[in-house]
Design a protein around this motif. Structure first.
Motif, PDB file in Angstrom:
ATOM      1  N   THR A 325       0.825  -1.201   0.000  1.00  0.00           N
ATOM      2  CA  THR A 325       0.000   0.000   0.000  1.00  0.00           C
ATOM      3  C   THR A 325       0.860   1.252   0.000  1.00  0.00           C
ATOM      4  O   THR A 325       1.999   1.230   0.474  1.00  0.00           O
ATOM      5  N   HIS A 326       0.309   2.350  -0.503  1.00  0.00           N
ATOM      6  CA  HIS A 326       0.973   3.645  -0.333  1.00  0.00           C
ATOM      7  C   HIS A 326       0.282   4.469   0.751  1.00  0.00           C
ATOM      8  O   HIS A 326       0.323   5.703   0.759  1.00  0.00           O
ATOM      9  N   SER A 327      -0.299   3.767   1.719  1.00  0.00           N
ATOM     10  CA  SER A 327      -0.869   4.418   2.901  1.00  0.00           C
ATOM     11  C   SER A 327       0.197   5.234   3.632  1.00  0.00           C
ATOM     12  O   SER A 327       1.372   4.875   3.651  1.00  0.00           O
ATOM     13  N   GLN A 328      -0.242   6.283   4.293  1.00  0.00           N
ATOM     14  CA  GLN A 328       0.671   7.078   5.113  1.00  0.00           C
ATOM     15  C   GLN A 328       0.888   6.488   6.502  1.00  0.00           C
ATOM     16  O   GLN A 328       1.759   6.959   7.235  1.00  0.00           O
ATOM     17  N   LEU A 333      -3.522   1.530   9.300  1.00  0.00           N
ATOM     18  CA  LEU A 333      -4.301   0.774   8.327  1.00  0.00           C
ATOM     19  C   LEU A 333      -4.494  -0.659   8.819  1.00  0.00           C
ATOM     20  O   LEU A 333      -5.592  -1.219   8.726  1.00  0.00           O
ATOM     21  N   ARG A 334      -3.436  -1.259   9.354  1.00  0.00           N
ATOM     22  CA  ARG A 334      -3.547  -2.622   9.860  1.00  0.00           C
ATOM     23  C   ARG A 334      -4.618  -2.713  10.950  1.00  0.00           C
ATOM     24  O   ARG A 334      -5.389  -3.685  11.006  1.00  0.00           O
ATOM     25  N   ALA A 335      -4.683  -1.714  11.819  1.00  0.00           N
ATOM     26  CA  ALA A 335      -5.677  -1.725  12.894  1.00  0.00           C
ATOM     27  C   ALA A 335      -7.094  -1.760  12.338  1.00  0.00           C
ATOM     28  O   ALA A 335      -7.956  -2.507  12.830  1.00  0.00           O
ATOM     29  N   ASP A 336      -7.368  -0.957  11.305  1.00  0.00           N
ATOM     30  CA  ASP A 336      -8.705  -0.959  10.714  1.00  0.00           C
ATOM     31  C   ASP A 336      -8.988  -2.254   9.965  1.00  0.00           C
ATOM     32  O   ASP A 336     -10.103  -2.784  10.009  1.00  0.00           O
ATOM     33  N   LEU A 337      -7.994  -2.768   9.261  1.00  0.00           N
ATOM     34  CA  LEU A 337      -8.185  -4.046   8.568  1.00  0.00           C
ATOM     35  C   LEU A 337      -8.511  -5.152   9.566  1.00  0.00           C
ATOM     36  O   LEU A 337      -9.359  -6.020   9.297  1.00  0.00           O
ATOM     37  N   ALA A 338      -7.858  -5.136  10.719  1.00  0.00           N
ATOM     38  CA  ALA A 338      -8.117  -6.159  11.732  1.00  0.00           C
ATOM     39  C   ALA A 338      -9.565  -6.097  12.212  1.00  0.00           C
ATOM     40  O   ALA A 338     -10.205  -7.139  12.440  1.00  0.00           O
ATOM     41  N   ILE A 339     -10.119  -4.882  12.348  1.00  0.00           N
ATOM     42  CA  ILE A 339     -11.517  -4.744  12.769  1.00  0.00           C
ATOM     43  C   ILE A 339     -12.447  -5.320  11.710  1.00  0.00           C
ATOM     44  O   ILE A 339     -13.348  -6.109  12.002  1.00  0.00           O
ATOM     45  N   VAL A 340     -12.235  -4.928  10.454  1.00  0.00           N
ATOM     46  CA  VAL A 340     -13.133  -5.355   9.379  1.00  0.00           C
ATOM     47  C   VAL A 340     -13.042  -6.863   9.156  1.00  0.00           C
ATOM     48  O   VAL A 340     -14.061  -7.547   8.977  1.00  0.00           O
ATOM     49  N   ASP A 365      -5.828   4.129   1.655  1.00  0.00           N
ATOM     50  CA  ASP A 365      -6.281   3.147   2.636  1.00  0.00           C
ATOM     51  C   ASP A 365      -7.536   2.427   2.158  1.00  0.00           C
ATOM     52  O   ASP A 365      -7.693   1.215   2.361  1.00  0.00           O
ATOM     53  N   ASP A 366      -8.447   3.162   1.505  1.00  0.00           N
ATOM     54  CA  ASP A 366      -9.677   2.550   0.995  1.00  0.00           C
ATOM     55  C   ASP A 366      -9.373   1.454  -0.017  1.00  0.00           C
ATOM     56  O   ASP A 366      -9.953   0.369   0.030  1.00  0.00           O
ATOM     57  N   VAL A 367      -8.479   1.737  -0.956  1.00  0.00           N
ATOM     58  CA  VAL A 367      -8.191   0.763  -2.002  1.00  0.00           C
ATOM     59  C   VAL A 367      -7.478  -0.453  -1.424  1.00  0.00           C
ATOM     60  O   VAL A 367      -7.578  -1.560  -1.967  1.00  0.00           O
ATOM     61  N   ALA A 368      -6.794  -0.292  -0.303  1.00  0.00           N
ATOM     62  CA  ALA A 368      -6.150  -1.438   0.337  1.00  0.00           C
ATOM     63  C   ALA A 368      -7.195  -2.436   0.823  1.00  0.00           C
ATOM     64  O   ALA A 368      -7.048  -3.661   0.630  1.00  0.00           O
ATOM     65  N   LEU A 369      -8.259  -1.956   1.464  1.00  0.00           N
ATOM     66  CA  LEU A 369      -9.328  -2.870   1.883  1.00  0.00           C
ATOM     67  C   LEU A 369     -10.022  -3.476   0.667  1.00  0.00           C
ATOM     68  O   LEU A 369     -10.370  -4.674   0.676  1.00  0.00           O
ATOM     69  N   ASP A 370     -10.218  -2.696  -0.390  1.00  0.00           N
ATOM     70  CA  ASP A 370     -10.787  -3.254  -1.619  1.00  0.00           C
ATOM     71  C   ASP A 370      -9.976  -4.454  -2.088  1.00  0.00           C
ATOM     72  O   ASP A 370     -10.532  -5.512  -2.425  1.00  0.00           O
ATOM     73  N   ALA A 371      -8.654  -4.298  -2.138  1.00  0.00           N
ATOM     74  CA  ALA A 371      -7.791  -5.381  -2.617  1.00  0.00           C
ATOM     75  C   ALA A 371      -7.868  -6.588  -1.690  1.00  0.00           C
ATOM     76  O   ALA A 371      -7.895  -7.741  -2.144  1.00  0.00           O
ATOM     77  N   VAL A 372      -7.916  -6.350  -0.387  1.00  0.00           N
ATOM     78  CA  VAL A 372      -7.991  -7.451   0.581  1.00  0.00           C
ATOM     79  C   VAL A 372      -9.286  -8.235   0.398  1.00  0.00           C
ATOM     80  O   VAL A 372      -9.291  -9.481   0.403  1.00  0.00           O
ATOM     81  N   LEU A 373     -10.416  -7.547   0.241  1.00  0.00           N
ATOM     82  CA  LEU A 373     -11.704  -8.234   0.083  1.00  0.00           C
ATOM     83  C   LEU A 373     -11.765  -9.016  -1.217  1.00  0.00           C
ATOM     84  O   LEU A 373     -12.280 -10.144  -1.250  1.00  0.00           O
ATOM     85  N   LEU A 374     -11.244  -8.437  -2.306  1.00  0.00           N
ATOM     86  CA  LEU A 374     -11.242  -9.177  -3.568  1.00  0.00           C
ATOM     87  C   LEU A 374     -10.309 -10.372  -3.500  1.00  0.00           C
ATOM     88  O   LEU A 374     -10.621 -11.451  -4.028  1.00  0.00           O
ATOM     89  N   ARG A 384      -4.300  -6.938  -7.502  1.00  0.00           N
ATOM     90  CA  ARG A 384      -4.038  -5.504  -7.507  1.00  0.00           C
ATOM     91  C   ARG A 384      -5.314  -4.772  -7.885  1.00  0.00           C
ATOM     92  O   ARG A 384      -5.976  -5.129  -8.867  1.00  0.00           O
ATOM     93  N   VAL A 385      -5.657  -3.764  -7.108  1.00  0.00           N
ATOM     94  CA  VAL A 385      -6.815  -2.921  -7.415  1.00  0.00           C
ATOM     95  C   VAL A 385      -6.308  -1.510  -7.681  1.00  0.00           C
ATOM     96  O   VAL A 385      -5.586  -0.932  -6.866  1.00  0.00           O
ATOM     97  N   LEU A 386      -6.676  -0.983  -8.816  1.00  0.00           N
ATOM     98  CA  LEU A 386      -6.353   0.387  -9.202  1.00  0.00           C
ATOM     99  C   LEU A 386      -7.658   1.131  -9.398  1.00  0.00           C
ATOM    100  O   LEU A 386      -8.485   0.740 -10.218  1.00  0.00           O
ATOM    101  N   TRP A 387      -7.850   2.192  -8.631  1.00  0.00           N
ATOM    102  CA  TRP A 387      -9.062   2.987  -8.818  1.00  0.00           C
ATOM    103  C   TRP A 387      -8.994   3.736 -10.145  1.00  0.00           C
ATOM    104  O   TRP A 387      -7.905   4.075 -10.627  1.00  0.00           O
ATOM    105  N   SER A 388     -10.151   4.012 -10.704  1.00  0.00           N
ATOM    106  CA  SER A 388     -10.221   4.846 -11.901  1.00  0.00           C
ATOM    107  C   SER A 388     -10.150   6.315 -11.496  1.00  0.00           C
ATOM    108  O   SER A 388     -10.304   6.668 -10.314  1.00  0.00           O
TER     109      SER A 388
END
Length: 708
Positions: A325-328, A333-340, A365-374, A384-388
């Motif tokens: 991810t290119h999250s800051q 991000l890991r903390a939120d992913l763990a919740i979801v 961060d949003d696209v990271a969860l998208d990639a994890v769910l897919l 890999r998920v790339l937003w338009s």
């Protein structure tokens, strides 16, 4: 009695183990592992300079390790111009202590007092030509210890690398097209994903016809989880084709209404709010006001508008997932992913890779969860998920719109005797990892959804949010500063570069200019008369001198000044704008003076100020999120124009070097002063004050009509 050692720097106190920061490798190099990340600001170079200085090694031997939750210190989020201030101080202290430990070990091995030993590019030598090195001693010196408060870093005079403009260490990979950006990185067996999201704000898919999408060659899977839907394919083209087919067969629920874009101030001031008193000052003596100026200033919602849309990759291995991810903030991000995902945090590895500049909380961060769910449906292959561009401009968080009202009480001489500053705005922060509920977009769409997080403001001790830079640095005798944070959020907002500072500095500096005009006083002299901080006065004087303030009046040309100290605790910056007012406003030149304390890499500081000044020019003249009552409409560069290369002003920057003062960041210092300087130059040029951003032709005409 000796005074106690100063406490450890904040980031080092939170991550005290030396081995998590510094490691000597078998290749004759040193691995430096900060918790802050490179987002285009040049931080990896400045931190490498600090490490090279304190360890006495050539910077070419420094290997900067990308942040990951596997091994890096947890430094929270890379934001707020705090990387040098937090990570730099921690690294300087850690490396100084590492150096001391190796000198002690070398002293014992060589039989020479440590005070007689020198280090040159990692080689430790002493009298009689005895020598060893970091790498020879690495097996004997354990860094698996906590840092101690007593380690003394070098004095500014002894630093050989910091303070010099060394070439950026990340540039060669980018010049020679080595895959440093996440968008360019291809894992073995990589699959490609796309997400189906509504055009209408808040709508949910109520029916999907998957038949056409399943007929697309290369489709691997269609993924559904409540209102979350996406496709996985074996190529980008196939993923896009499948998404297009899936969208054609989708039916959506009704959405949620959006505000009236043409009356943002009315919307912001009509909503339920949480009101907070930010600061008050009471005058020593009460003087009666001869007049009160009441002015309202607004800024619109602003998009991050990164040149490349957000991107992430994820791969599952049983009940463990690896995310690129290119999250800051990889730990947040890991903390939120763990919740979801309802997984222990240790089952989730989040690794940073560079992406397009984000300037705050964009969709990384949003696209990271998208990639994890897919990736759950990919059978262990990475996705890999790339937003338009459309997704990025419609669904990523925006910088919050603001309405700011200032009342200035003036005496009979038009001097300021009272000041009231009120801000109406959504909160400016809804980053992941800071609440019991996740802040990620897909978390609001899944079968058991979480509510959309309503943005909050960081506390004033951390720089504030909507109230950032609302407390004047000027010596007004009395003031009251109040923030009204909206408790509703029809338009998704979170951190955008400077948070509320751009709006507040614009408002304060514009009204100061107006009062100086009333008094017939030069605006630079007026500011200097109200500033007691000598560093503040120095940047104002330096910018004015460098710009040769104030040039002789020319028809169609205007000059303006703006000043702020970022967060009132960070970098000092003053700006002079030279603009041309013809068919449209064109900024011809910006002259800035900046004081960041010790400038670790002066060229890097200049780059940050130049970039901030140009971005601020784009915000002031062009940028505005557009929407009707149902949807975001500025979803392309046509509807959301930014400054073009032919419109970029000349930018001239002077650094006031103060190597004896601890460094602070430069990334967000220029935006407020440049915004104010341009707005004030518009008045100088055209004789009208435009108090609503962006300053477009239509708004200038409206201001002229109002003034006539």
């Amino acid at each position: 009695m000796t005074s106690p050692a100063p406490p450890l720097p904040v980031s080092l106190a939170a991550n005290p183990r030396l081995s998590s920061w510094v490691r000597f490798t078998d290749e004759g190099r040193v691995a430096i592992s900060p918790g802050k990340v490179e987002i285009g600001q040049g931080i990896v170079t400045a931190l490498a300079q600090i490490a090279a200085d304190e360890l006495d090694i050539d910077i070419s031997k420094v290997e900067m390790i990308r942040a990951s939750t596997a091994a890096s210190p947890n430094e929270g989020v890379t934001s707020g111009s705090l990387s040098i201030q937090q990570s730099g101080r921690a690294l300087r202290h850690a490396c100084a202590e590492v150096r001391q430990r190796f000198l002690a070990a070398a002293s014992e091995r060589l039989g020479v007092n440590a005070s007689l030993l020198d280090i040159d590019d990692g080689t430790i030598s002493g009298p009689g030509n005895v020598r060893t090195s970091y790498w020879e001693l690495a097996g004997d010196v354990s860094l698996d210890h906590h840092a101690t408060p007593g380690a003394a870093a070098k004095s500014a005079a002894m630093r050989a690398v910091a303070g010099h403009s060394v070439p950026r260490v990340d540039i060669p990979d980018k010049v020679f097209a080595r895959p440093r950006f996440i968008h360019d990185f291809a894992l073995p067996g990589l699959l490609y994903g796309r997400i189906l999201r509504p055009d209408v704000s808040g709508a949910k898919p109520i029916a999907l016809d998957e038949k056409a999408a399943r007929a697309v060659p290369g489709l691997v899977a269609i993924v559904r989880d409540g209102g979350f839907a996406g496709v996985i394919a074996d190529s980008e083209m196939a993923a896009q084709a499948a998404l297009t087919a899936l969208r054609k067969g989708a039916a959506w629920s009704a959405g949620e209404p959006l505000p009236d874009e043409d009356d943002l101030a009315g919307f912001l001031r009509s909503q339920p709010v949480e009101t907070t008193a930010i600061d008050t000052r009471t005058a020593a003596s009460t003087k009666k006001a001869a007049r009160t100026l009441r002015r309202q200033y607004t800024r619109p919602y602003v998009a991050h508008a990164s040149i490349a849309p957000s991107c992430a990759m994820a791969r599952w291995d049983g009940d463990r997932v690896h995310v690129w991810t290119h999250s800051q903030g990889v730990y947040l991000l890991r903390a939120d992913l763990a919740i979801v995902l309802k997984l222990p945090a240790e089952n989730i590895l989040v690794e940073h890779m560079e992406g397009a500049g984000c300037y705050g909380h964009n969709a990384a961060d949003d696209v990271a969860l998208d990639a994890v769910l897919l990736a759950k449906a990919a059978g262990g292959r990475p996705v890999r998920v790339l937003w338009s561009r459309h997704d990025e401009m419609a669904h990523a968080p925006f910088g919050a719109a603001m309405a700011i009202e200032i009342e200035a009480d003036l005496d009979a001489d038009n001097d300021i005797i009272g000041w009231r500053h009120d801000i109406w705005s959504n909160g400016h922060a809804a980053r992941p990892g800071r609440a019991a509920q996740p802040a990620l977009l897909a978390a609001t769409e899944i079968e058991n959804p979480y509510p959309r997080m309503v943005s909050t403001n960081p506390p004033a001790a951390n720089g504030g949010g909507g109230d950032r830079n609302s407390v004047p640095l000027y010596d007004f005798p009395a003031w009251t500063i109040t923030s009204h944070r909206l408790l509703t959020m029809p338009v998704r907002t979170s951190a955008l570069r400077t948070l509320g500072a751009q709006g507040n500095v614009f408002a304060i500096e514009a009204l100061l200019d107006e009062i100086a005009e009333l008094r017939g006083e030069d605006p630079v002299a007026f500011r200097l008369r109200h500033l007691r901080d000598e560093r503040a006065r120095d940047v104002v004087r330096a910018a004015a001198r460098r710009a040769q303030w104030k040039p002789q009046k020319q028809p169609g040309v205007g000059y303006g000044v703006g000043f702020a100290r970022y967060k009132n605790t960070g970098a000092y910056c003053a700006a002079i704008a030279e603009i041309e007012g013809t068919d449209a406003i064109r900024v011809r030149r910006l002259t800035l003076a900046i004081d960041v304390g010790e400038a670790i890499n002066p060229d890097g500081v200049v780059n940050q100020i130049e970039g901030g000044a140009i971005q601020a020019t784009s915000w002031v003249l062009k940028e505005r999120v557009r929407f009707d009552r149902t949807r975001i409409t500025s979803t392309s560069w046509t509807e959301y124009p930014i400054l073009t290369f032919s419109e970029v002003p000349a930018v001239d920057v002077e650094i006031i070097q103060r190597p004896e003062i601890e460094p602070v960041g430069a990334g967000e210092a220029a935006h407020g002063p440049v915004t104010a300087a341009i707005a004030n130059a518009v008045f100088d040029c055209l004789g009208v004050r435009v108090r609503d951003l962006p300053i477009t032709r239509d708004r200038i005409i409206a201001a002229m009509e109002l003034a006539s």
